[in-house]
Design a protein around this motif. Structure first.
Motif, PDB file in Angstrom:
ATOM      1  N   PRO A 110     -31.893 -19.830  -4.696  1.00 15.59           N
ATOM      2  CA  PRO A 110     -31.593 -20.441  -6.346  1.00 15.59           C
ATOM      3  C   PRO A 110     -30.167 -20.766  -6.329  1.00 15.59           C
ATOM      4  CG  PRO A 110     -31.541 -17.913  -6.161  1.00 15.59           C
ATOM      5  CD  PRO A 110     -31.938 -18.199  -5.027  1.00 15.59           C
ATOM      6  N   LEU A 111     -29.767 -21.742  -7.240  1.00 16.12           N
ATOM      7  CA  LEU A 111     -28.661 -22.289  -7.505  1.00 16.12           C
ATOM      8  C   LEU A 111     -28.086 -21.572  -8.462  1.00 16.12           C
ATOM      9  CD1 LEU A 111     -29.289 -25.902  -8.573  1.00 16.12           C
ATOM     10  CD2 LEU A 111     -28.070 -25.197  -6.189  1.00 16.12           C
ATOM     11  N   ARG A 112     -26.841 -21.307  -8.531  1.00 18.70           N
ATOM     12  CA  ARG A 112     -26.046 -20.785  -9.833  1.00 18.70           C
ATOM     13  C   ARG A 112     -26.425 -21.585 -10.955  1.00 18.70           C
ATOM     14  NH1 ARG A 112     -19.979 -19.055  -8.593  1.00 18.70           N
ATOM     15  NH2 ARG A 112     -20.476 -17.512  -7.010  1.00 18.70           N
TER      16      ARG A 112
ATOM     17  N   GLY B  44     -38.148 -24.716  -7.618  1.00 17.63           N
ATOM     18  CA  GLY B  44     -37.808 -23.211  -7.226  1.00 17.63           C
ATOM     19  C   GLY B  44     -37.838 -22.205  -8.499  1.00 17.63           C
ATOM     20  N   SER B  45     -36.908 -21.333  -8.701  1.00 16.82           N
ATOM     21  CA  SER B  45     -36.784 -20.241  -9.986  1.00 16.82           C
ATOM     22  C   SER B  45     -36.433 -21.137 -11.179  1.00 16.82           C
ATOM     23  CB  SER B  45     -36.026 -19.395  -9.480  1.00 16.82           C
ATOM     24  OG  SER B  45     -34.654 -20.038  -9.282  1.00 16.82           O
ATOM     25  N   GLY B  46     -36.335 -22.580 -11.093  1.00 16.14           N
ATOM     26  CA  GLY B  46     -36.255 -23.318 -12.324  1.00 16.14           C
ATOM     27  C   GLY B  46     -35.004 -23.582 -12.956  1.00 16.14           C
ATOM     28  N   THR B  47     -33.871 -23.108 -12.209  1.00 17.24           N
ATOM     29  CA  THR B  47     -32.559 -23.192 -12.781  1.00 17.24           C
ATOM     30  C   THR B  47     -32.082 -24.451 -13.428  1.00 17.24           C
ATOM     31  OG1 THR B  47     -32.153 -21.952 -10.779  1.00 17.24           O
ATOM     32  CG2 THR B  47     -30.250 -22.526 -12.319  1.00 17.24           C
ATOM     33  N   ILE B  48     -32.432 -25.670 -12.914  1.00 14.40           N
ATOM     34  CA  ILE B  48     -32.034 -26.679 -13.382  1.00 14.40           C
ATOM     35  C   ILE B  48     -32.815 -27.280 -14.768  1.00 14.40           C
ATOM     36  CG2 ILE B  48     -31.964 -29.369 -12.933  1.00 14.40           C
ATOM     37  CD1 ILE B  48     -31.616 -28.809  -9.945  1.00 14.40           C
TER      38      ILE B  48
ATOM     39  N   PRO C 146     -47.373 -30.835  -5.545  1.00 11.65           N
ATOM     40  CA  PRO C 146     -46.453 -31.265  -4.488  1.00 11.65           C
ATOM     41  C   PRO C 146     -45.703 -32.653  -5.072  1.00 11.65           C
ATOM     42  CG  PRO C 146     -48.774 -32.041  -4.141  1.00 11.65           C
ATOM     43  CD  PRO C 146     -48.552 -31.231  -5.264  1.00 11.65           C
ATOM     44  N   VAL C 147     -44.411 -32.716  -4.417  1.00 10.04           N
ATOM     45  CA  VAL C 147     -43.675 -33.658  -4.938  1.00 10.04           C
ATOM     46  C   VAL C 147     -44.349 -35.331  -5.120  1.00 10.04           C
ATOM     47  CG1 VAL C 147     -42.446 -34.518  -2.653  1.00 10.04           C
ATOM     48  CG2 VAL C 147     -41.068 -34.510  -4.817  1.00 10.04           C
ATOM     49  N   ALA C 148     -45.384 -35.385  -4.112  1.00  6.51           N
ATOM     50  CA  ALA C 148     -46.011 -36.510  -4.173  1.00  6.51           C
ATOM     51  C   ALA C 148     -46.774 -36.739  -5.645  1.00  6.51           C
ATOM     52  CB  ALA C 148     -47.331 -36.716  -3.168  1.00  6.51           C
TER      53      ALA C 148
ATOM     54  N   THR D 278     -32.984 -32.757  -8.730  1.00  5.49           N
ATOM     55  CA  THR D 278     -33.707 -31.853  -7.967  1.00  5.49           C
ATOM     56  C   THR D 278     -32.832 -31.444  -6.654  1.00  5.49           C
ATOM     57  OG1 THR D 278     -35.897 -31.268  -6.850  1.00  5.49           O
ATOM     58  CG2 THR D 278     -34.851 -33.454  -6.342  1.00  5.49           C
ATOM     59  N   ASN D 279     -33.029 -30.142  -6.222  1.00  6.89           N
ATOM     60  CA  ASN D 279     -32.514 -29.403  -5.038  1.00  6.89           C
ATOM     61  C   ASN D 279     -33.496 -29.205  -4.094  1.00  6.89           C
ATOM     62  OD1 ASN D 279     -31.475 -26.143  -5.031  1.00  6.89           O
ATOM     63  ND2 ASN D 279     -30.960 -27.449  -3.523  1.00  6.89           N
ATOM     64  N   PRO D 280     -33.852 -30.256  -3.204  1.00 10.77           N
ATOM     65  CA  PRO D 280     -34.868 -30.011  -2.180  1.00 10.77           C
ATOM     66  C   PRO D 280     -34.530 -29.007  -0.971  1.00 10.77           C
ATOM     67  CG  PRO D 280     -34.085 -32.487  -2.365  1.00 10.77           C
ATOM     68  CD  PRO D 280     -33.189 -31.554  -3.125  1.00 10.77           C
TER      69      PRO D 280
ATOM     70  N   ALA E  29     -41.510 -28.480 -11.693  1.00  4.67           N
ATOM     71  CA  ALA E  29     -42.799 -28.404 -10.680  1.00  4.67           C
ATOM     72  C   ALA E  29     -42.209 -27.933  -9.217  1.00  4.67           C
ATOM     73  CB  ALA E  29     -43.300 -29.917 -10.618  1.00  4.67           C
ATOM     74  N   ASP E  30     -43.442 -27.309  -8.794  1.00  7.01           N
ATOM     75  CA  ASP E  30     -43.069 -26.902  -7.435  1.00  7.01           C
ATOM     76  C   ASP E  30     -44.282 -26.890  -6.798  1.00  7.01           C
ATOM     77  OD1 ASP E  30     -40.356 -25.517  -6.002  1.00  7.01           O
ATOM     78  OD2 ASP E  30     -42.304 -25.175  -5.045  1.00  7.01           O
ATOM     79  N   ARG E  31     -44.470 -27.089  -5.319  1.00  5.16           N
ATOM     80  CA  ARG E  31     -45.953 -27.051  -4.736  1.00  5.16           C
ATOM     81  C   ARG E  31     -46.197 -25.385  -4.708  1.00  5.16           C
ATOM     82  NH1 ARG E  31     -44.707 -28.418   1.515  1.00  5.16           N
ATOM     83  NH2 ARG E  31     -43.250 -26.657   1.952  1.00  5.16           N
TER      84      ARG E  31
ATOM     85  N   ASN F 199     -39.969 -37.097   5.940  1.00  4.70           N
ATOM     86  CA  ASN F 199     -40.923 -37.393   5.187  1.00  4.70           C
ATOM     87  C   ASN F 199     -40.807 -36.979   3.487  1.00  4.70           C
ATOM     88  OD1 ASN F 199     -42.959 -38.622   4.906  1.00  4.70           O
ATOM     89  ND2 ASN F 199     -44.483 -36.926   5.728  1.00  4.70           N
ATOM     90  N   LEU F 200     -40.354 -35.857   3.589  1.00  3.12           N
ATOM     91  CA  LEU F 200     -40.452 -35.305   2.009  1.00  3.12           C
ATOM     92  C   LEU F 200     -39.214 -36.021   1.193  1.00  3.12           C
ATOM     93  CD1 LEU F 200     -40.796 -32.785   0.078  1.00  3.12           C
ATOM     94  CD2 LEU F 200     -38.861 -31.749   1.003  1.00  3.12           C
ATOM     95  N   TYR F 201     -38.025 -36.147   1.618  1.00  2.00           N
ATOM     96  CA  TYR F 201     -37.223 -37.032   0.929  1.00  2.00           C
ATOM     97  C   TYR F 201     -37.656 -38.234   0.651  1.00  2.00           C
ATOM     98  CZ  TYR F 201     -33.523 -33.170   1.356  1.00  2.00           C
ATOM     99  OH  TYR F 201     -32.823 -32.065   1.417  1.00  2.00           O
TER     100      TYR F 201
HETATM  101  C1  LIG Z   1     -34.017 -25.065  -2.544  1.00  5.79           C
HETATM  102  S1  LIG Z   1     -35.427 -24.682  -3.419  1.00  5.79           S
HETATM  103  C2  LIG Z   1     -35.311 -25.104  -5.198  1.00  5.79           C
HETATM  104  C3  LIG Z   1     -34.319 -24.066  -5.661  1.00  5.79           C
HETATM  105  C4  LIG Z   1     -34.004 -23.975  -7.064  1.00  5.79           C
HETATM  106  N1  LIG Z   1     -33.132 -25.175  -7.413  1.00  5.79           N
HETATM  107  C5  LIG Z   1     -33.572 -22.825  -7.792  1.00  5.79           C
HETATM  108  O1  LIG Z   1     -32.476 -22.727  -8.422  1.00  5.79           O
HETATM  109  O2  LIG Z   1     -34.440 -21.936  -7.822  1.00  5.79           O
HETATM  110  C6  LIG Z   1     -36.457 -25.927  -3.075  1.00  5.79           C
HETATM  111  C7  LIG Z   1     -37.951 -25.754  -3.490  1.00  5.79           C
HETATM  112  O3  LIG Z   1     -38.552 -27.168  -3.087  1.00  5.79           O
HETATM  113  C8  LIG Z   1     -40.156 -26.619  -3.105  1.00  5.79           C
HETATM  114  N2  LIG Z   1     -40.880 -27.677  -2.140  1.00  5.79           N
HETATM  115  C9  LIG Z   1     -40.485 -27.837  -0.875  1.00  5.79           C
HETATM  116  N3  LIG Z   1     -41.525 -28.877  -0.528  1.00  5.79           N
HETATM  117  C10 LIG Z   1     -42.035 -29.126  -1.690  1.00  5.79           C
HETATM  118  C11 LIG Z   1     -43.200 -30.293  -1.712  1.00  5.79           C
HETATM  119  N4  LIG Z   1     -43.341 -31.120  -0.811  1.00  5.79           N
HETATM  120  N5  LIG Z   1     -43.472 -30.535  -3.270  1.00  5.79           N
HETATM  121  C12 LIG Z   1     -42.810 -29.888  -4.167  1.00  5.79           C
HETATM  122  N6  LIG Z   1     -41.937 -28.795  -3.964  1.00  5.79           N
HETATM  123  C13 LIG Z   1     -41.686 -28.473  -2.878  1.00  5.79           C
HETATM  124  C14 LIG Z   1     -40.130 -25.176  -2.495  1.00  5.79           C
HETATM  125  O4  LIG Z   1     -41.200 -24.521  -2.764  1.00  5.79           O
HETATM  126  C15 LIG Z   1     -38.690 -24.688  -3.125  1.00  5.79           C
HETATM  127  O5  LIG Z   1     -39.028 -23.795  -4.228  1.00  5.79           O
END
Ligand SMILES: C[S@@+](CC[C@H](N)C(=O)[O-])C[C@H]1O[C@@H](n2cnc3c(N)ncnc32)[C@H](O)[C@@H]1O
Length: 393
Positions: free
Chosen positions: A173-175, A200-204, A293-295, A321-323, A264-266, A336-338
């Protein structure tokens, strides 16, 4: 030592390295004049009112330290004499035994523990004095550089980035203060939509929702300065009244329109954690949660009412976002994800801003070429870059 005027507190506002300029901007917004920024801190003189306001409102800060004394010493005998002369009475009650955090560099007195012991010896042990009834214990920060020692009391207590909502944690998680910095430096307007497709945990998303709701950073938490003998309840009440006015002025969702912030998160577990965190923060009704998923990134549903009652603006928003970085959140084909993120964001959010927090700038080029670095941060001992740009219309 001459007693300090209440209107004159020399302070150091501590923050995550990389957020100094944003903290300075926040201080200016409170009417203060920052004097100097150093790595991880901003020096500023604050009136009592602004000191209280800084602790309540600063979103990017970690804590506010008030300088109590400064001296040059090269022997323990001199240090003991200087400690005996410090007037602690404005900040510490008679029966309080503070904690000391000491760091020294290039100093004859280099043994941090031995310096801390000399300070602690100035406070005779009082039974049960370690913590007050609520478990709070004041912190005194001592820093020695080139034999010059600065002694400060902490006005904040628990770090200011602890907004009080975090319990459920997904990976990495981010601060909260960092999330605030990302939003501020991307120029996000809280009346416009925001999507975090890898929340992730929704911080942003939660920080964005708290901002859109006008909730001050340190709402509903204990501050160390409340325990000071010189604490002014009337001044605090007036600062808290300002905060209440801002909160009242923020548009309240009435349920007629969809939320303008999407998290959102997968990973279904991460989304559950984000929802639980948002509920504790009191902003779950401002966020739409999606397991996707991000797609499948899409902007929030359009508001049929035009957003008149929710205060939602129709203008372009921000994908923030913070991938995963690979090292921190493992696996998969990151390139690919980016690339997918960049492609779907451009397709579905034309004209929006986009901000991506990355460790590897080459990977960010997969999202979009030409993103500009707004912040250079240090997170968990790693360099991180917050890259921001605009998606084509
Ligand atoms: C670094 S964490 C994000 C942390 C978040 N900023 C926080 O403060 O908790 C990256 C997140 O990307 C998600 N993720 C990875 N690949 C993904 C995808 N293809 N589609 C959606 N979410 C994905 C992971 O499940 C993870 O929760």
């Amino acid at each position: 030592m001459a007693r300090r005027r209440a209107s004159d507190h020399p302070c150091l506002v501590v923050c995550p390295p990389g957020l100094e300029d944003l903290v300075a901007d926040e201080l200016v917004a409170l009417g203060a004049r920052p004097e100097r920024t150093t790595r991880g801190g901003v020096s500023v003189g604050l009136t009592t009112r602004r000191l209280y306001a800084a602790n309540l409102f600063l979103r990017c800060a970690t804590r506010v330290l008030v300088r109590v004394d400064r001296f040059t010493v090269r022997s323990f005998a001199d240090l003991e004499r200087r400690i005996a002369a410090v007037d602690w009475s404005p900040w510490l009650g008679a029966d309080v035994a503070p904690r000391f955090r000491v760091t020294t560099r290039h100093s004859k007195l280099w043994h941090d523990g031995a310096v801390a012991e000399r300070f602690a010896a100035a406070f005779p042990e009082v039974d049960g004095a370690d913590e007050d009834a609520d478990g709070h214990r004041p912190l005194v920060v001592v820093r020695g550089v080139d034999d010059r020692f600065t002694v400060s009391v902490d006005a904040s207590g628990a770090p200011l980035h602890e907004r009080g909502w975090r319990q459920a944690t997904a990976k990495a998680p981010l601060r909260e203060s960092v999330a605030a910095g990302l939003l501020a430096s991307a120029g996000w307007d809280p009346t416009t939509p925001l999507v975090d497709p890898m929340c992730g945990s929704g911080t942003i998303a939660i920080e964005a929702a708290l901002r859109s709701a006008g909730v001050p950073a340190a709402a509903d938490r204990h501050l160390a300065l409340w325990d000071w003998p010189t604490y002014e309840p009337g001044t605090w009440a007036s600062v808290a009244a300002d905060a209440a006015r801002l909160r009242d002025a923020a548009p309240v969702p009435d349920g007629s329109g969809p939320p303008r912030i999407v998290a959102a998160d997968r990973d279904a577990g991460a989304v559950e954690a984000a929802r639980a965190n948002a509920e504790r923060a009191g902003v779950a009704d401002r966020i739409e949660f999606r397991v996707a998923p991000v797609a499948e990134l899409r902007p929030p549903e359009p508001d049929p009412s035009g957003g008149a009652t929710t205060g939602a603006a129709s203008g372009p928003g921000l994908v923030a976002t913070n991938p995963p970085w690979g090292g921190r959140v493992g696996g998969g084909d990151l390139r690919n994800l980016y690339a997918t993120l960049g492609r779907v964001a451009a397709e579905r959010c034309p004209g929006w801003g986009i901000g991506v927090l990355v460790a590897d700038r080459a990977l960010a080029r997969q999202v979009r070429p030409g993103l500009g670095e707004r912040l250079h941060l240090e997170l968990g001992g790693r360099s991180a870059h917050w890259l921001v740009g605009r998606l084509p219309t």
